[in-house]
Design a protein around this motif. Structure first.
Motif, PDB file in Angstrom:
ATOM      1  N   HIS A 186       0.810  -1.216   0.000  1.00 28.85           N
ATOM      2  CA  HIS A 186       0.000   0.000   0.000  1.00 28.85           C
ATOM      3  C   HIS A 186       0.849   1.275   0.000  1.00 28.85           C
ATOM      4  N   ASP A 212      -3.621   4.387  -2.124  1.00 26.83           N
ATOM      5  CA  ASP A 212      -4.564   3.315  -1.833  1.00 26.83           C
ATOM      6  C   ASP A 212      -5.487   3.641  -0.662  1.00 26.83           C
ATOM      7  N   ASN A 215      -7.757  -1.768  -3.518  1.00 25.79           N
ATOM      8  CA  ASN A 215      -6.612  -0.859  -3.572  1.00 25.79           C
ATOM      9  C   ASN A 215      -6.218  -0.648  -5.036  1.00 25.79           C
TER      10      ASN A 215
END
Length: 569
Positions: free
Chosen positions: A346, A384, A410
């Motif tokens: 992420h 994300d 995401n």
């Protein structure tokens, strides 16, 4: 550990452990107040685990802090941070981090706040995907706050946490669906002066991490293999060697807890200027334990000033003008996204610090509009998820990500940002543009003093002028005043031709203190620690050499060592 801190605290009176109300292992000395509740956290076995961590890693931590000092010396002698040629093979290598656990694949909105009991319940119930429980910038690290925080998180993990608000006659409990819990321990540089191990203060983050994981690993073991953590946020790193220490700490903790290697996952805040040149290396060191990086933009601005404190050609404009459209900030965000997505984890966006303005609908709508635009910028850039400081912002933040991400958890696979591959050292340190004004120095002074006054009385997350301020934004206020004073900058706007010198700053402090007294009221002003905070803040702003952290100096003022007898209050 810091030598100054160790010397200061070591001077405290010591007494034999046999009179200690806490049952402590050999070499451990608890100097904080005893309560039966805290005694359930500070058990002999838990303290032994913390002491083992301290003994195993203290030499590595000291070396890392010495390296920070050496880097600071290089920058102060005119050097610039940059990518390390020695680790080019890591940056250019085709490796990835461990797969993101399904339990935290979707982190589109995260809320942060201190580990205060009611806050923990409300944040977990807020509708955010993640709650980051903070032992760091949003918490004043008093003994009471830290130990109560451990109690609160243990109850939260157990699912038994509740809070009776007597003033409202309301009981707060957890909903059936709650946010995933992440915990942010303190940075490597902060000591815990109420716990001594082998005669020196413990490392604060090892206390925070060690106590939390020791008391909760049984719950994590029950979920072993399901990707339910534990999850952490790691602050204030400057180099991958610091990430390497954390990786070893995680492996040591997993072995103690009997959970699978790689169960512990962490997101690293990229909130120092040196760290932006180490993002690949940091992920590489944590590759079995990583779940991403975060744009900790407020601390990042603070770090820009601190890194370039001896560079008069790199002065910041007013802090309100240092947004993500500044070239060095935009480059930092875009490179972080590319780095994270290339490594399969992420890329989290920054904090929306606004809070609802209940008595002014027009101002509230304007503030919400700023939040929406900022979150649209983040999601379209490829982030994300994002941070919110207040539950009232979650719907607006969520909508921005829902509208642009749809059902995808995401953007790791869809927004690779290969265009950011050409970002250079100079892009990441480019001089910011903007003006420096009298209102800028006034706001810095007002915010810095009021935040520090609250911090000294136990509050580390403070609403001021429709923003939620924490230690990071207070640090910007401090270092910017210091920078402008040191180089006697000439103000723009209404202050055209006026230079920031000690005389001007003294007048600003007097006038802003009078304004603070009017705004908070004479009674509250008199009872609060505004005068103490003012002395501390102005002393640091006028210091010949810039202190590394505002909170290191202030910490001495909230350490309270209690007698060893069983003062069971």
């Amino acid at each position: 550990m810091t030598d100054i801190g160790a010397n200061d605290y070591h001077a405290s009176t010591t007494t034999s452990n046999k009179f200690n109300a806490y049952d402590v292992p050999q070499g451990v000395d608890i100097r904080g107040r005893y309560t039966e509740q805290f005694g359930k956290i500070l058990t002999r076995d838990a303290l032994q685990f913390v002491a083992d961590l301290q003994r195993e890693f203290r030499s590595h931590i000291k070396y890392a802090m010495d390296c920070r000092s050496e880097a600071k010396m290089r920058y102060n002698q005119g050097g610039l941070p940059g990518f390390d040629p020695a680790t080019r093979y890591i940056r250019e290598g085709e490796w990835t981090c461990a797969r993101v656990p399904p339990a935290v694949a979707d982190r589109r909105v995260e809320i942060t706040g201190p580990v205060e009991r009611k806050m923990v319940i409300n944040a977990l119930n807020s509708g955010a995907k993640v709650f980051m429980a903070d032992f760091e910038d949003a918490l004043s690290p008093s003994w009471e706050n830290l130990m109560s925080g451990q109690v609160n998180l243990k109850d939260a993990v157990d699912g038994t946490i509740s809070f009776h608000d007597k003033a409202r006659n309301r009981v707060y409990k957890l909903n059936d669906q709650t946010a995933k819990l992440f915990v942010r321990p303190r940075g490597w540089h902060l000591p815990e002066a109420h716990i001594f191990i082998d005669g020196e203060p413990a490392t604060g983050c090892l206390v925070d991490f060690g106590l939390y994981i020791f008391h909760n690993y049984a719950a994590f073991r029950r979920n072993q293999g399901e990707g339910f953590g534990p999850f952490f946020y790691l602050p204030k790193m400057e180099h991958s060697r610091e990430a390497k220490i954390w990786n070893s700490v995680f492996e040591r903790a997993e072995k103690m807890a009997g959970i699978e290697r790689g169960s512990i996952r962490a997101t690293v805040l990229i909130e120092t200027l040196p760290a932006v040149f180490q993002m690949d290396e940091i992920l590489y060191e944590l590759r079995d334990h990583s779940v991403g990086l975060n744009c900790g933009r407020w601390d990042y601005i603070f770090s820009y000033v601190k890194t370039f404190q001896a560079h008069p050609d790199r002065l910041l404009p007013d802090r309100v003008q240092v947004g993500m459209t500044q070239h060095f900030m935009k480059s930092y965000s875009e490179l972080l996204i590319r780095t994270c997505h290339r490594r399969g984890v992420h890329a989290m966006g920054g904090m929306a610090a606004q809070i609802p303005i209940r008595d002014d609908p027009a101002a509230n709508e304007a503030a919400l509009d700023l939040v929406k635009k900022d979150k649209l910028r983040e999601v379209r850039a490829g982030h994300d998820g994002t941070w919110a400081a207040h539950p009232g912002l979650i719907p607006a933040c969520m909508k921005a990500f829902d509208d642009n991400m749809g059902n995808a958890p995401n953007q790791i696979q869809t927004k690779k940002r290969e265009d950011a591959a050409n970002i250079t050292d100079e892009d990441l340190i480019q001089r910011p543009s903007g003006v420096r004004t009298m209102e800028g120095i006034r706001l810095n002074t007002r915010v810095g003093i009021q935040y520090l006054a609250a911090w000294l009385t136990g509050s580390g997350s403070v609403p001021l002028y429709n923003l939620m301020e924490d230690a990071a934004t207070a640090e910007i206020s401090r270092v910017q005043n210091w920078q402008w004073l040191k180089y006697e900058v000439e103000l723009d706007g209404d202050g055209l031709g006026v230079k920031v010198n000690r005389e001007l700053f003294g007048r600003v402090v007097d006038e802003e203190m009078a304004r603070i007294e009017r705004e908070v009221g004479k009674d509250k002003f008199k009872k609060g620690k505004y005068k103490e905070a003012c002395k501390m803040f102005t002393r640091q702003c006028k210091a010949p050499a810039l202190d590394d952290f505002l909170t290191l100096d202030a910490y001495n003022h909230i350490v309270i060592h209690h007698p060893k007898g069983p003062s069971r209050l």
